[in-house]
Design a protein around this motif. Structure first.
Motif, mmCIF file in Angstrom:
data_model
loop_
_atom_site.group_PDB
_atom_site.id
_atom_site.type_symbol
_atom_site.label_atom_id
_atom_site.label_comp_id
_atom_site.label_asym_id
_atom_site.label_seq_id
_atom_site.Cartn_x
_atom_site.Cartn_y
_atom_site.Cartn_z
ATOM 1 N N ARG A 7 -10.191 3.995 4.560
ATOM 2 C CA ARG A 7 -10.969 5.175 4.330
ATOM 3 C C ARG A 7 -11.274 5.376 2.954
ATOM 4 N N SER A 8 -12.230 6.163 2.425
ATOM 5 C CA SER A 8 -12.550 6.403 1.106
ATOM 6 C C SER A 8 -11.369 7.508 0.630
ATOM 7 N N ALA A 9 -11.058 7.249 -0.524
ATOM 8 C CA ALA A 9 -10.254 8.097 -1.158
ATOM 9 C C ALA A 9 -10.660 9.628 -1.833
ATOM 10 N N GLN A 15 -2.219 11.075 -6.491
ATOM 11 C CA GLN A 15 -0.831 10.569 -6.679
ATOM 12 C C GLN A 15 -0.422 9.686 -6.027
ATOM 13 N N ALA A 16 -0.630 9.647 -4.748
ATOM 14 C CA ALA A 16 -0.176 8.717 -3.861
ATOM 15 C C ALA A 16 -0.759 7.197 -4.283
ATOM 16 N N ILE A 17 -1.809 7.158 -4.596
ATOM 17 C CA ILE A 17 -2.678 5.981 -5.071
ATOM 18 C C ILE A 17 -1.858 5.704 -6.387
ATOM 19 N N ALA A 18 -1.463 6.278 -7.105
ATOM 20 C CA ALA A 18 -0.686 6.149 -8.659
ATOM 21 C C ALA A 18 0.479 5.542 -8.169
ATOM 22 N N LEU A 64 -11.105 2.857 -2.151
ATOM 23 C CA LEU A 64 -10.553 2.792 -0.699
ATOM 24 C C LEU A 64 -9.066 2.662 -0.455
ATOM 25 N N ILE A 65 -8.604 3.387 0.358
ATOM 26 C CA ILE A 65 -7.175 3.291 0.925
ATOM 27 C C ILE A 65 -7.094 2.705 2.229
ATOM 28 N N VAL A 73 -0.881 1.067 2.273
ATOM 29 C CA VAL A 73 -0.623 -0.518 2.164
ATOM 30 C C VAL A 73 -1.615 -1.382 1.338
ATOM 31 N N GLY A 74 -2.744 -0.561 0.768
ATOM 32 C CA GLY A 74 -3.840 -1.325 0.014
ATOM 33 C C GLY A 74 -4.493 -0.429 -0.665
#
Length: 176
Positions: A7-9, A15-18, A64-65, A73-74
């Protein structure tokens, strides 16, 4: 095996992406980056930069996440080129996959969706930089028909890494 969704971030994901970025970056560059880079490029630093990236999105950037069971996971990001050496191709700015989830098609799927985005922005090709010595990433991009197009030093915020540039002159090679 649990399904993986992409999905799009949004800004709430910063913070979760970081946190994910730091974990995978430290694993990937454990033997390549200097200790100072590992110390400074922490969750707080990355959290601030991801908040800035996601808050200032002008529609040219896509982040994207890839997730499974509410766990990242990516991640992947693409947009306008940041370096002249990319030759006017759209840039794949980030692509990280959790080492425990490699070889499941996550990186390939993220790249395909990022390439589709670059096509919508009217780029004919894509480019990315990869740190010299990151053999697994280089092999992955070569397996997807990426072509070596040059080298440059990434000024980075802390670490002046030696990078190679991989390109695809036809986005359909990544999308298909």
């Amino acid at each position: 095996m649990t399904a993986i969704s992409i999905r799009s971030a949004n800004l709430d994901d910063a913070q979760a992406i970081a946190d994910f970025h730091v974990k995978v970056w430290r694993h990937t560059y454990r033997d390549l980056a200097p200790a100072q880079a590992h110390a400074v490029l922490d969750e707080d630093y990355r959290g601030r930069t991801w908040k800035e990236k996601l808050a200032s999105n002008d529609g040219n950037q896509l982040v994207l996440i890839a997730e499974t069971d509410d766990r990242i996971v990516g991640i992947g990001a693409a947009g306008a080129p940041s370096e002249p050496i990319f030759g006017g191709r759209g840039e794949i700015k980030f692509l990280y996959v959790d080492p425990a989830f490699k070889r499941r098609g996550i990186g390939r799927t993220l790249l395909a969706q990022l390439a589709t985005h670059l096509g919508k922005l009217r780029y004919q090709g894509a480019a990315l930089s990869v740190v010299k010595g990151n053999a697994s990433a280089i092999a992955f991009y070569e397996a997807l028909n990426g072509r070596l197009a040059g080298e440059y030093v990434d000024a980075g915020p802390i670490w002046r890494s030696q990078n190679i540039v991989m390109v695809w002159d036809d986005l359909t090679n990544l999308i298909g």
